[in-house]
Design a protein around this motif. Sequence first.
Motif, PDB file in Angstrom:
ATOM      1  N   VAL A  49       0.811  -1.080  -0.151  1.00 35.29           N
ATOM      2  CA  VAL A  49       0.138  -0.094  -0.061  1.00 35.29           C
ATOM      3  C   VAL A  49       1.066   1.202   0.147  1.00 35.29           C
ATOM      4  O   VAL A  49       0.592   2.181  -0.719  1.00 35.29           O
ATOM      5  N   GLN A  52       2.599   2.212  -3.415  1.00 32.99           N
ATOM      6  CA  GLN A  52       1.718   2.689  -4.379  1.00 32.99           C
ATOM      7  C   GLN A  52       2.109   4.333  -4.713  1.00 32.99           C
ATOM      8  O   GLN A  52       1.843   5.049  -3.994  1.00 32.99           O
ATOM      9  N   TYR A  93      -1.015  11.149  -1.092  1.00 32.18           N
ATOM     10  CA  TYR A  93      -2.389  10.434  -1.142  1.00 32.18           C
ATOM     11  C   TYR A  93      -2.818   9.947   0.237  1.00 32.18           C
ATOM     12  O   TYR A  93      -2.832   8.414   0.519  1.00 32.18           O
ATOM     13  N   ARG A  96      -4.950   6.791   1.200  1.00 32.84           N
ATOM     14  CA  ARG A  96      -4.336   5.159   1.344  1.00 32.84           C
ATOM     15  C   ARG A  96      -4.369   5.029   2.828  1.00 32.84           C
ATOM     16  O   ARG A  96      -4.561   3.793   3.281  1.00 32.84           O
ATOM     17  N   ARG A  99      -7.725   3.981   4.058  1.00 25.13           N
ATOM     18  CA  ARG A  99      -8.132   2.820   3.562  1.00 25.13           C
ATOM     19  C   ARG A  99      -7.245   1.490   4.350  1.00 25.13           C
ATOM     20  O   ARG A  99      -8.102   0.592   4.438  1.00 25.13           O
ATOM     21  N   GLY A 127      -9.264  -1.119   0.069  1.00 24.13           N
ATOM     22  CA  GLY A 127      -8.172  -0.667  -0.599  1.00 24.13           C
ATOM     23  C   GLY A 127      -7.469  -1.467  -1.273  1.00 24.13           C
ATOM     24  O   GLY A 127      -6.205  -1.226  -1.616  1.00 24.13           O
ATOM     25  N   THR A 132      -2.488  -5.567  -5.726  1.00 21.74           N
ATOM     26  CA  THR A 132      -2.201  -5.634  -4.219  1.00 21.74           C
ATOM     27  C   THR A 132      -2.512  -7.123  -3.875  1.00 21.74           C
ATOM     28  O   THR A 132      -1.655  -7.669  -3.197  1.00 21.74           O
TER      29      THR A 132
END
Length: 305
Positions: A49, A52, A93, A96, A99, A127, A132
């Motif tokens: 995560v 990303q 971001y 994230r 999530r 998420g 993933t």
Amino acid sequence: MPSPAPASPVAPAPEALRAPVLAWFDEHARDLPWRASDRTPWGVLVSEVMLQQTPVVRVEPAWRSWMRAWPTPADLAAASTADVLRAWDRLGYPRRALRLQECARAIVDRHGGAVPETTAELLALPGVGAYTAAAVQAFAFGRRSVVLDTNVRRVLARTVSGAALPAPSQTAAETLLADAYVPDDDTTAARWAAASMELGALVCTARSPRCDACPVAPLCRWRALGKPSDEHAGRRRTQAWAGTDRQVRGRIMALLREAPGPVPAEAVDAVWPDTRQRERCLDGLVSDGLVTRTDADPPTYRLPH
């Protein structure tokens, strides 16, 4: 009689491509904590995560701090959202982070605090998308899966398809092609996922590929074709930063992360001079659950509890 046109170079066979890449990886793989022998499925999920759209050099220290604070899904599920957003800091971001906490709570509620292993269960987590889920299966559980990030896509586009870069959006045909190059057995397939990704990250880079250091340069179709230019160049969007809503949102979040308590509206106003843009970004942050706005007049702002 004219000479026949030279034959177009053919794509390397899967085994011919895999063997040198795997040997190269054994020698050149980076020593990353989420690859260590004591890694946990949760640690792998967190790393995926975080990675990303964020480079490894920024993720590694954040990942170490995060795993010290919340080594299990249950730990993160019980944390305050404000602490989570502060720990996320400038990874970018920040949705994230929210999530990921939602994901931790789902793992606790649905799976007793253990990261699930099946594709369906992983995809059902907040998420977690196809990439993933595949990465967790490969890197956490050593399962065969098609791990297709931007690095792997670029390696296959060049070596197999002869293109400078893959298409802007992943296609079903591209997934089928990638699947044909994944070894059948779980252990080698997981190594191939990591090795092809590492080759793209360190050697077969987007802007300045190091073909002289590439273990499969003699097999590369793109190189054999004379390194043709990117046929999708006109469709690619370059993301600016200065003056964008992303910059404004980042400044507001930085202000609130550093504040010990609620921040008055006048302090937030000082972050950005364009009132309409600032208000639009504030509304978006509130709507995303990243910022809480009080009903006071004038309002104050803080990270959610």
